[in-house]
Design a protein around this motif. Structure first.
Motif, PDB file in Angstrom:
ATOM      1  N   HIS A  96      31.659   5.959  76.067  1.00 24.61           N
ATOM      2  CA  HIS A  96      32.644   4.881  75.974  1.00 24.61           C
ATOM      3  C   HIS A  96      32.063   3.617  75.370  1.00 24.61           C
ATOM      4  CE1 HIS A  96      34.806   7.119  79.404  1.00 24.61           C
ATOM      5  NE2 HIS A  96      35.461   7.332  78.285  1.00 24.61           N
ATOM      6  N   GLY A  97      30.952   3.740  74.653  1.00 26.17           N
ATOM      7  CA  GLY A  97      30.380   2.594  73.979  1.00 26.17           C
ATOM      8  C   GLY A  97      29.661   1.649  74.912  1.00 26.17           C
ATOM      9  N   ALA A  98      29.680   0.369  74.548  1.00 24.99           N
ATOM     10  CA  ALA A  98      28.946  -0.655  75.300  1.00 24.99           C
ATOM     11  C   ALA A  98      29.808  -1.208  76.426  1.00 24.99           C
ATOM     12  CB  ALA A  98      28.500  -1.769  74.367  1.00 24.99           C
ATOM     13  N   VAL A  99      30.013  -0.379  77.462  1.00 26.98           N
ATOM     14  CA  VAL A  99      30.829  -0.781  78.606  1.00 26.98           C
ATOM     15  C   VAL A  99      29.949  -0.984  79.828  1.00 26.98           C
ATOM     16  CG1 VAL A  99      32.869   0.452  77.768  1.00 26.98           C
ATOM     17  CG2 VAL A  99      31.268   1.614  79.306  1.00 26.98           C
ATOM     18  N   VAL A 100      30.511  -1.633  80.842  1.00 25.44           N
ATOM     19  CA  VAL A 100      29.894  -1.687  82.168  1.00 25.44           C
ATOM     20  C   VAL A 100      30.569  -0.598  82.991  1.00 25.44           C
ATOM     21  CG1 VAL A 100      29.488  -3.065  84.233  1.00 25.44           C
ATOM     22  CG2 VAL A 100      29.450  -4.153  81.976  1.00 25.44           C
ATOM     23  N   ASN A 101      29.800   0.410  83.386  1.00 23.82           N
ATOM     24  CA  ASN A 101      30.394   1.579  84.030  1.00 23.82           C
ATOM     25  C   ASN A 101      31.132   1.259  85.317  1.00 23.82           C
ATOM     26  OD1 ASN A 101      29.579   4.454  82.768  1.00 23.82           O
ATOM     27  ND2 ASN A 101      28.067   2.911  82.223  1.00 23.82           N
ATOM     28  N   ALA A 102      30.661   0.293  86.076  1.00 18.11           N
ATOM     29  CA  ALA A 102      31.323  -0.057  87.332  1.00 18.11           C
ATOM     30  C   ALA A 102      32.644  -0.783  87.096  1.00 18.11           C
ATOM     31  CB  ALA A 102      30.404  -0.928  88.177  1.00 18.11           C
ATOM     32  N   GLU A 103      32.864  -1.269  85.876  1.00 19.03           N
ATOM     33  CA  GLU A 103      34.106  -1.975  85.555  1.00 19.03           C
ATOM     34  C   GLU A 103      35.073  -1.111  84.744  1.00 19.03           C
ATOM     35  OE1 GLU A 103      31.831  -6.304  85.214  1.00 19.03           O
ATOM     36  OE2 GLU A 103      32.791  -5.416  83.445  1.00 19.03           O
ATOM     37  N   PHE A 104      34.535  -0.289  83.853  1.00 19.69           N
ATOM     38  CA  PHE A 104      35.387   0.514  82.981  1.00 19.69           C
ATOM     39  C   PHE A 104      35.609   1.882  83.621  1.00 19.69           C
ATOM     40  CE2 PHE A 104      36.463   3.145  79.293  1.00 19.69           C
ATOM     41  CZ  PHE A 104      37.374   2.343  78.640  1.00 19.69           C
ATOM     42  N   LEU A 105      36.475   1.941  84.591  1.00 17.59           N
ATOM     43  CA  LEU A 105      36.699   3.173  85.356  1.00 17.59           C
ATOM     44  C   LEU A 105      37.893   3.933  84.798  1.00 17.59           C
ATOM     45  CD1 LEU A 105      36.049   1.741  88.943  1.00 17.59           C
ATOM     46  CD2 LEU A 105      34.458   2.961  87.450  1.00 17.59           C
ATOM     47  N   GLN A 106      37.854   4.230  83.499  1.00 16.17           N
ATOM     48  CA  GLN A 106      38.927   5.004  82.886  1.00 16.17           C
ATOM     49  C   GLN A 106      38.367   5.734  81.679  1.00 16.17           C
ATOM     50  OE1 GLN A 106      41.210   1.223  81.580  1.00 16.17           O
ATOM     51  NE2 GLN A 106      41.690   2.725  80.003  1.00 16.17           N
ATOM     52  N   HIS A 107      39.231   6.252  80.851  1.00 18.05           N
ATOM     53  CA  HIS A 107      38.822   6.981  79.660  1.00 18.05           C
ATOM     54  C   HIS A 107      39.246   6.212  78.416  1.00 18.05           C
ATOM     55  CE1 HIS A 107      37.514  10.784  81.555  1.00 18.05           C
ATOM     56  NE2 HIS A 107      38.393  10.458  82.487  1.00 18.05           N
ATOM     57  N   GLY A 108      38.750   6.690  77.268  1.00 18.50           N
ATOM     58  CA  GLY A 108      39.220   6.167  75.998  1.00 18.50           C
ATOM     59  C   GLY A 108      38.526   4.926  75.503  1.00 18.50           C
ATOM     60  N   GLY A 109      37.258   4.718  75.905  1.00 15.70           N
ATOM     61  CA  GLY A 109      36.479   3.641  75.299  1.00 15.70           C
ATOM     62  C   GLY A 109      35.952   4.078  73.944  1.00 15.70           C
ATOM     63  N   ARG A 110      35.688   3.105  73.061  1.00 11.34           N
ATOM     64  CA  ARG A 110      35.229   3.430  71.708  1.00 11.34           C
ATOM     65  C   ARG A 110      33.755   3.816  71.736  1.00 11.34           C
ATOM     66  NH1 ARG A 110      37.954   2.478  66.574  1.00 11.34           N
ATOM     67  NH2 ARG A 110      36.423   2.438  64.889  1.00 11.34           N
ATOM     68  N   VAL A 136      22.627   0.321  66.709  1.00 13.89           N
ATOM     69  CA  VAL A 136      23.783   0.887  67.398  1.00 13.89           C
ATOM     70  C   VAL A 136      24.878   1.097  66.365  1.00 13.89           C
ATOM     71  CG1 VAL A 136      25.506   0.585  69.204  1.00 13.89           C
ATOM     72  CG2 VAL A 136      23.177  -0.279  69.567  1.00 13.89           C
ATOM     73  N   HIS A 137      25.378   2.345  66.261  1.00 15.30           N
ATOM     74  CA  HIS A 137      26.392   2.698  65.271  1.00 15.30           C
ATOM     75  C   HIS A 137      27.733   2.975  65.953  1.00 15.30           C
ATOM     76  CE1 HIS A 137      22.990   2.944  62.742  1.00 15.30           C
ATOM     77  NE2 HIS A 137      22.756   4.247  62.802  1.00 15.30           N
ATOM     78  N   ASP A 138      28.792   2.430  65.414  1.00 12.82           N
ATOM     79  CA  ASP A 138      30.147   2.772  65.860  1.00 12.82           C
ATOM     80  C   ASP A 138      30.506   4.157  65.341  1.00 12.82           C
ATOM     81  OD1 ASP A 138      32.912   2.014  66.874  1.00 12.82           O
ATOM     82  OD2 ASP A 138      33.349   2.396  64.754  1.00 12.82           O
ATOM     83  N   ILE A 139      31.191   4.979  66.173  1.00  8.36           N
ATOM     84  CA  ILE A 139      31.529   6.334  65.711  1.00  8.36           C
ATOM     85  C   ILE A 139      32.930   6.434  65.123  1.00  8.36           C
ATOM     86  CG2 ILE A 139      29.993   7.309  67.455  1.00  8.36           C
ATOM     87  CD1 ILE A 139      32.575   8.458  68.800  1.00  8.36           C
ATOM     88  N   GLY A 140      33.721   5.356  65.181  1.00  7.42           N
ATOM     89  CA  GLY A 140      35.015   5.387  64.522  1.00  7.42           C
ATOM     90  C   GLY A 140      36.138   6.003  65.315  1.00  7.42           C
ATOM     91  N   TRP A 141      35.902   6.307  66.604  1.00  7.79           N
ATOM     92  CA  TRP A 141      37.000   6.819  67.450  1.00  7.79           C
ATOM     93  C   TRP A 141      36.577   6.659  68.906  1.00  7.79           C
ATOM     94  CZ3 TRP A 141      41.376   7.368  64.874  1.00  7.79           C
ATOM     95  CH2 TRP A 141      42.504   7.891  65.532  1.00  7.79           C
ATOM     96  N   PHE A 142      37.218   7.377  69.817  1.00 12.40           N
ATOM     97  CA  PHE A 142      37.112   7.081  71.250  1.00 12.40           C
ATOM     98  C   PHE A 142      36.608   8.290  72.042  1.00 12.40           C
ATOM     99  CE2 PHE A 142      40.525   4.841  69.121  1.00 12.40           C
ATOM    100  CZ  PHE A 142      40.187   3.519  69.353  1.00 12.40           C
ATOM    101  N   GLY A 143      35.816   8.010  73.068  1.00  9.45           N
ATOM    102  CA  GLY A 143      35.327   9.082  73.925  1.00  9.45           C
ATOM    103  C   GLY A 143      34.343   9.988  73.213  1.00  9.45           C
ATOM    104  N   GLY A 144      33.246   9.433  72.700  1.00 12.86           N
ATOM    105  CA  GLY A 144      32.272  10.225  71.956  1.00 12.86           C
ATOM    106  C   GLY A 144      31.571  11.255  72.828  1.00 12.86           C
ATOM    107  N   VAL A 145      31.351  12.454  72.276  1.00 12.55           N
ATOM    108  CA  VAL A 145      30.686  13.525  73.032  1.00 12.55           C
ATOM    109  C   VAL A 145      29.601  14.198  72.196  1.00 12.55           C
ATOM    110  CG1 VAL A 145      30.968  15.678  74.321  1.00 12.55           C
ATOM    111  CG2 VAL A 145      32.786  13.958  74.370  1.00 12.55           C
ATOM    112  N   GLY A 146      30.011  14.962  71.180  1.00 14.03           N
ATOM    113  CA  GLY A 146      29.088  15.840  70.460  1.00 14.03           C
ATOM    114  C   GLY A 146      28.301  15.131  69.382  1.00 14.03           C
TER     115      GLY A 146
END
Length: 465
Positions: A96-110, A136-146
């Motif tokens: 979910h990118g550069a988030v604070v995990n204790a604050e961003f308790l959902q899905h769909g971060g970039r 740090v590179h942006d991946i151009g979409w949300f919820g990066g995995v692979g």
């Protein structure tokens, strides 16, 4: 357009060491701390010493994956990582990118990718700092995995939509030198060979044409509205007998695996699926290719449409899959249970260096399975040759996720632990379990490895002293 020289793929490069590194002695595990946004460097030889068992003493250093927020809070969500061909650079996927995990308790971060200097990650003096962070590179979409590497590019999959757990059909191609987004594969939502799991899917054109109204998508799984967007998660590169490389994606949204032509993608074509998708028992998450690239191992982790977790490993024959022929799913092996109705939630896969065995982490039953490739392809009911339980010193369930195999083929390293982070609690409940495949036993445990750790790799060549 992407230079065609990228079609000369480094499919097996990560297995090769440069001559100047061949005599290095230190063997190190790099593990994602996930909800604790650091990468842990762990000395494997120290972890195997009895006096260090069930302690964090083998941890050498922890590297931040993003600069700290202005108030000092850690940022990032490292879920996966891969090594460069010379093992000197680590590419880390922040889900979910550069988030604070204790604050961003959902899905769909970039999502974003942290590029890190491995030599600096192994130095104790760099502990808990950004000293190893190169970019740090942006991946151009949300919820990066692979993640997968080509000589000049990074392939990065995105499994979610903006602030939602569904809504992706994108796999990005990122320039390794600059971090710039060079192109995106766009996966069809409808068409020949695509199993439509529900009616009423949005009119979402592929390739995308603007303006298009935003789709109505489910915010959280499971949800019966799933089945429109593929939501690609794990990816792997397979090698066909035609000499070409094919990209395989495990699609959590549609419970299938897609086959894509890498050369066409690098030439700039946005739609590159080259054969019908292959249905799975349940939505896959992490997938992996055999060392020779001929087979793809895929777990049936969980359905995003219904409350169902799978219990099987599928083995895909790359040649049959790329040609769209019957039998592309060459084998399906139940793992972790003899009960066809028991939820196992097989999570991650890894191959032994000889390509003869596949290791599967079974989240619900707290152990790993060892699957024999030859027996699986022969439809032998004994293809699962071992089930090895994992345990924690605190008596809690191991909950294994990531897995990697040492180059000697003997030791397996498994990450595990619950997602224990809340707005007020950040206890480091993650652990690494080390398993000896010869004795089929857990021989060591490293504690204090992040929170809910996922992916990990083995650095077998660089001396960090």
């Amino acid at each position: 357009m992407i230079p065609l020289r990228w079609t000369r793929l480094a499919l097996f490069g990560a297995m090769m060491l440069s001559a100047d590194l061949a005599e290095a002695k230190q063997r190190t595990i790099l593990a994602t701390g996930r909800r604790d946004p650091r990468i842990y460097a762990i000395d494997l030889d120290q972890a195997l010493k009895p006096e260090n068992d069930n302690t964090p003493r083998a941890i050498v250093s922890r590297s931040l994956v993003n600069p700290r927020r202005l108030d000092g809070t850690l940022l990032g969500d490292p879920a996966n990582l891969v090594l460069s061909e010379d093992q000197r650079t680590a590419f880390v996927m922040n889900h979910h990118g550069a988030v604070v995990n204790a604050e961003f308790l959902q899905h769909g971060g970039r999502g974003n990718i942290s590029v890190m200097d491995v030599t600096k990650m192994l130095k104790r003096e760099n502990d808990n700092s950004v000293a190893a962070l190169l970019a740090v590179h942006d991946i151009g979409w949300f919820g990066g995995v692979g993640l997968a590497l080509l000589p000049d590019a990074i392939i990065a999959s995105a499994g979610e939509g903006w602030l939602a757990e569904s809504g992706s059909n994108r796999i990005s191609i990122i320039d390794r030198r600059t971090g710039g987004l060079r192109g995106q594969i766009q996966m069809p939502l409808m068409g020949p060979g695509i199993r439509q799991l529900r009616v009423g899917c949005p009119s979402w054109p592929v390739p995308f044409i603007s303006p298009t109204p935003p789709p109505s998508i489910p915010i959280l799984a499971p949800d019966p509205a799933y089945g429109c967007f593929p939501d690609p998660e794990g990816i792997a590169l397979g090698r066909g007998s035609d000499g070409k490389t094919y990209l395989f994606s495990g699609n959590g949204g549609t419970d299938d695996v897609a086959v894509m032509d890498v050369e066409r993608a690098l030439a700039g074509a946005p739609v590159v699926e080259s054969a019908p998708r292959i249905p799975m028992q349940a939505g896959p998450f992490a997938i992996s290719a055999s060392p020779d690239g001929r087979y793809i191992a895929v777990t049936g982790r969980e359905s995003h449409m219904t409350d169902f977790e799978g219990n099987t490993l599928s083995i895909i024959d790359v040649d049959l899959a790329r040609r769209g022929l019957p039998g592309a799913e060459a084998a399906r092996v139940r793992t972790g249970t003899d009960n066809p109705n028991e939820s196992v939630r097989p999570f991650w896969t890894a191959w032994t260096p000889d390509g003869q065995r596949i290791i599967v982490t079974n989240y619900r039953v707290n152990g790993i399975s060892v699957v024999d490739l030859r027996r699986a392809l022969a439809k032998d009911g004994t293809a699962e040759v071992a089930r090895i339980p994992l345990s924690r010193p605190d008596g809690q369930p191991a909950r294994p996720k990531g897995v990697a195999v040492m180059p000697d083929g003997r030791h397996v390293v498994v990450s595990g632990g619950p997602n224990s982070i809340t707005s007020s609690a950040t206890n480091l409940t993650g652990m690494l379990h080390i398993v000896d495949l010869d004795t089929r036993t857990q021989v060591a445990t490293v504690t204090g490895v992040g929170i809910d750790p996922y992916g990990l790799v083995i650095v077998d060549a660089i001396d960090g002293d």
